[in-house]
Design a protein around this motif. Structure first.
Motif, PDB file in Angstrom:
ATOM      1  N   SER A 167      48.967  32.041  41.781  1.00 59.30           N
ATOM      2  CA  SER A 167      47.504  32.183  41.805  1.00 59.30           C
ATOM      3  C   SER A 167      47.110  33.389  42.641  1.00 59.30           C
ATOM      4  O   SER A 167      47.960  34.011  43.303  1.00 59.30           O
ATOM      5  CB  SER A 167      46.837  30.915  42.325  1.00 59.30           C
ATOM      6  OG  SER A 167      47.233  30.664  43.655  1.00 59.30           O
ATOM      7  N   ALA A 168      45.830  33.738  42.570  1.00 57.94           N
ATOM      8  CA  ALA A 168      45.340  34.935  43.261  1.00 57.94           C
ATOM      9  C   ALA A 168      43.872  34.745  43.633  1.00 57.94           C
ATOM     10  O   ALA A 168      43.055  34.379  42.783  1.00 57.94           O
ATOM     11  CB  ALA A 168      45.491  36.167  42.379  1.00 57.94           C
ATOM     12  N   THR A 169      43.570  34.977  44.902  1.00 59.61           N
ATOM     13  CA  THR A 169      42.183  34.837  45.370  1.00 59.61           C
ATOM     14  C   THR A 169      41.817  36.055  46.211  1.00 59.61           C
ATOM     15  O   THR A 169      42.673  36.883  46.542  1.00 59.61           O
ATOM     16  CB  THR A 169      42.020  33.599  46.284  1.00 59.61           C
ATOM     17  OG1 THR A 169      42.693  33.857  47.534  1.00 59.61           O
ATOM     18  CG2 THR A 169      42.575  32.338  45.641  1.00 59.61           C
ATOM     19  N   ASP A 170      40.534  36.084  46.588  1.00 54.40           N
ATOM     20  CA  ASP A 170      40.110  37.100  47.564  1.00 54.40           C
ATOM     21  C   ASP A 170      40.180  36.499  48.972  1.00 54.40           C
ATOM     22  O   ASP A 170      39.570  36.999  49.899  1.00 54.40           O
ATOM     23  CB  ASP A 170      38.700  37.605  47.248  1.00 54.40           C
ATOM     24  CG  ASP A 170      37.658  36.484  47.343  1.00 54.40           C
ATOM     25  OD1 ASP A 170      36.475  36.760  47.038  1.00 54.40           O
ATOM     26  OD2 ASP A 170      38.022  35.324  47.702  1.00 54.40           O
ATOM     27  N   GLY A 171      40.893  35.414  49.070  1.00 50.06           N
ATOM     28  CA  GLY A 171      41.010  34.639  50.303  1.00 50.06           C
ATOM     29  C   GLY A 171      40.470  33.252  50.060  1.00 50.06           C
ATOM     30  O   GLY A 171      41.004  32.254  50.540  1.00 50.06           O
ATOM     31  N   MET A 172      39.391  33.211  49.242  1.00 47.47           N
ATOM     32  CA  MET A 172      38.754  31.914  48.949  1.00 47.47           C
ATOM     33  C   MET A 172      38.522  31.743  47.449  1.00 47.47           C
ATOM     34  O   MET A 172      38.734  30.679  46.901  1.00 47.47           O
ATOM     35  CB  MET A 172      37.386  31.858  49.653  1.00 47.47           C
ATOM     36  CG  MET A 172      37.458  32.057  51.153  1.00 47.47           C
ATOM     37  SD  MET A 172      37.735  30.525  52.002  1.00 47.47           S
ATOM     38  CE  MET A 172      36.007  30.032  52.247  1.00 47.47           C
ATOM     39  N   ASN A 173      38.097  32.830  46.769  1.00 44.55           N
ATOM     40  CA  ASN A 173      37.646  32.710  45.375  1.00 44.55           C
ATOM     41  C   ASN A 173      38.649  33.339  44.409  1.00 44.55           C
ATOM     42  O   ASN A 173      39.292  34.342  44.744  1.00 44.55           O
ATOM     43  CB  ASN A 173      36.289  33.423  45.207  1.00 44.55           C
ATOM     44  CG  ASN A 173      35.301  32.990  46.287  1.00 44.55           C
ATOM     45  OD1 ASN A 173      34.945  31.819  46.365  1.00 44.55           O
ATOM     46  ND2 ASN A 173      34.920  33.932  47.158  1.00 44.55           N
ATOM     47  N   ARG A 174      38.744  32.779  43.224  1.00 40.79           N
ATOM     48  CA  ARG A 174      39.688  33.249  42.203  1.00 40.79           C
ATOM     49  C   ARG A 174      39.380  34.695  41.838  1.00 40.79           C
ATOM     50  O   ARG A 174      38.230  35.021  41.478  1.00 40.79           O
ATOM     51  CB  ARG A 174      39.562  32.336  40.974  1.00 40.79           C
ATOM     52  CG  ARG A 174      40.564  32.595  39.855  1.00 40.79           C
ATOM     53  CD  ARG A 174      40.305  31.645  38.701  1.00 40.79           C
ATOM     54  NE  ARG A 174      41.250  31.822  37.594  1.00 40.79           N
ATOM     55  CZ  ARG A 174      40.901  31.979  36.319  1.00 40.79           C
ATOM     56  NH1 ARG A 174      39.606  31.952  35.995  1.00 40.79           N
ATOM     57  NH2 ARG A 174      41.816  32.148  35.382  1.00 40.79           N
ATOM     58  N   ILE A 175      40.393  35.549  41.892  1.00 43.99           N
ATOM     59  CA  ILE A 175      40.205  36.974  41.586  1.00 43.99           C
ATOM     60  C   ILE A 175      39.676  37.154  40.163  1.00 43.99           C
ATOM     61  O   ILE A 175      38.756  37.949  39.920  1.00 43.99           O
ATOM     62  CB  ILE A 175      41.543  37.738  41.746  1.00 43.99           C
ATOM     63  CG1 ILE A 175      41.908  37.881  43.222  1.00 43.99           C
ATOM     64  CG2 ILE A 175      41.501  39.106  41.056  1.00 43.99           C
ATOM     65  CD1 ILE A 175      41.072  38.847  44.026  1.00 43.99           C
ATOM     66  N   LEU A 176      40.219  36.390  39.213  1.00 43.88           N
ATOM     67  CA  LEU A 176      39.872  36.593  37.800  1.00 43.88           C
ATOM     68  C   LEU A 176      38.434  36.203  37.480  1.00 43.88           C
ATOM     69  O   LEU A 176      37.942  36.511  36.386  1.00 43.88           O
ATOM     70  CB  LEU A 176      40.843  35.827  36.887  1.00 43.88           C
ATOM     71  CG  LEU A 176      42.301  36.295  36.938  1.00 43.88           C
ATOM     72  CD1 LEU A 176      43.141  35.522  35.916  1.00 43.88           C
ATOM     73  CD2 LEU A 176      42.432  37.796  36.705  1.00 43.88           C
TER      74      LEU A 176
END
Ligand code: P6P
Length: 348
Positions: A293-302
């Protein structure tokens, strides 16, 4: 051990066969990108011998010193794509504005974004560098592509991938049917399937972050990184630190072995350092296709809706449970700060 020999061309065709409505345009676009990767790889392999290392003597739109190979890689990708009739517009880390298709060329249905040579400052010390690409279907109705065609959220990508110019040259891509890796056999000039359907471990061995920024992170990020190395009670089993300073190399190691890469925002880079459209989004698509997965720390990047071509974002990406640990820790520290009326700004 891979025994059958499958070229990337054959693999892409086999995947396309599953979609009767496929026209082959996306497949051909992926071939075009693979061709650009072979040309760039050949240039990098002999760079130390033909005086092509070193600085171009100019700066790119990011204000970063352009390496000679940055310029070569950027021009190579544009020259491999612009005349094909498969692209309506391009966006590059090295170009300030969107790149229109030349007036003499046909216009296609795809928008392509790319970081032509990421981590290029590592070139002079023979460390791994990479190319990152992201492909969207156009949203404008006709004519030459527009900014709207590139300013799409990562969840709208039809394909994404990267090329890692390391001990070997690998191309990893997805079209939403898993993430697959191909290794270049330079003796025959073919990318051969070497890592079919990559699945990244749910919990990783490594954490990758530039810890010299520690004092500039907010307290939630500081707690998360300390937790990743077992420094605090609420941590996870301690991980090893691995950081090359080249996103593609750090991401690829973690994708295969398991791990989490972080480039948080800090007081010097309040929006983060990495770019959303041609670094974070394509890598996030691959990570999710590999069950990471990938976030900006909290929210999904996509899910992030971009509004600028060179927009930056914080990035936490890799093994799903490790990315989740970072988000949980940031939330925990933020909520306790709200309760106590404290601050989460950098401790120093
Ligand atoms: P730092 C390379 O310049 C890059 O854009 C990414 O490839 C890499 O992950 C990051 O910057 C490294 O940044 O500040 O740790 O040198």
């Amino acid at each position: 051990m891979q025994t059958s020999v499958t070229t990337i061309e054959r693999f892409i065709l086999d995947q396309e066969d599953r979609y009767p409505e496929a026209t082959g345009e996306l497949s051909n676009l992926l071939y075009d990108i693979a061709l650009a990767a072979k040309i760039i790889a050949a240039a990098i392999r002999r760079a130390g011998l033909v005086n092509i290392l070193g600085k171009q003597g100019a700066q790119n739109v990011q204000g970063e010193d352009q390496q000679k190979l940055d310029v070569l890689a950027n021009e190579t990708i544009k020259n491999c794509l612009k005349h094909t009739g498969r692209v309506c517009v391009m966006g590059s880390e090295e170009d300030e504005d969107i790149i229109p298709v030349p007036p003499e060329s046909a216009v296609g249905k795809y928008a392509v974004l790319f970081d032509p040579l990421d981590g290029s400052s590592n070139l002079d010390v023979n460390s791994a560098v990479g190319t990152i690409f992201s492909i969207h279907r156009r949203v404008s109705m006709e004519g030459r592509g527009t900014a709207a065609d590139v300013l799409q959220p990562g969840c709208q990508q039809v394909s994404a991938g990267y090329v890692m110019y390391g001990s070997s040259t690998m191309l990893v891509y997805t079209t939403g049917q898993g993430a697959h890796g191909f290794t270049l056999d330079p003796t025959i000039g073919e990318f051969l399937l070497s890592h079919e359907r990559i699945i990244t471990p749910r919990v990783g061995k490594y954490y990758s972050v530039n810890e010299s920024n520690f004092g500039r992170w907010d307290r939630g990020v500081q707690a998360a990184v300390r937790g990743l190395k077992g420094d605090i009670a609420e941590g996870v089993p301690p991980k090893n630190s691995r950081y090359i300073g080249s996103l593609v190399a750090d991401f690829h190691r973690n994708l295969i072995a398991g791990g989490v890469f972080l480039y948080p925002s800090d007081s010097k880079n309040p929006d983060g350092k990495l770019r959303l459209l041609y670094e974070a989004s394509p890598m996030a698509f691959i990570a999710e296709q590999a069950e990471g997965s990938a976030t900006d720390g909290m929210n999904r990047i996509l899910d992030i809706v971009p509004d600028r071509l060179h927009q930056r974002t914080p990035l936490v990406i890799g093994s799903r449970e490790d990315v989740g640990f970072v988000a949980d820790t940031i939330r925990r520290v933020s909520s306790s700060a709200r309760v106590s009326g404290g601050v989460t700004s950098p401790a120093l």
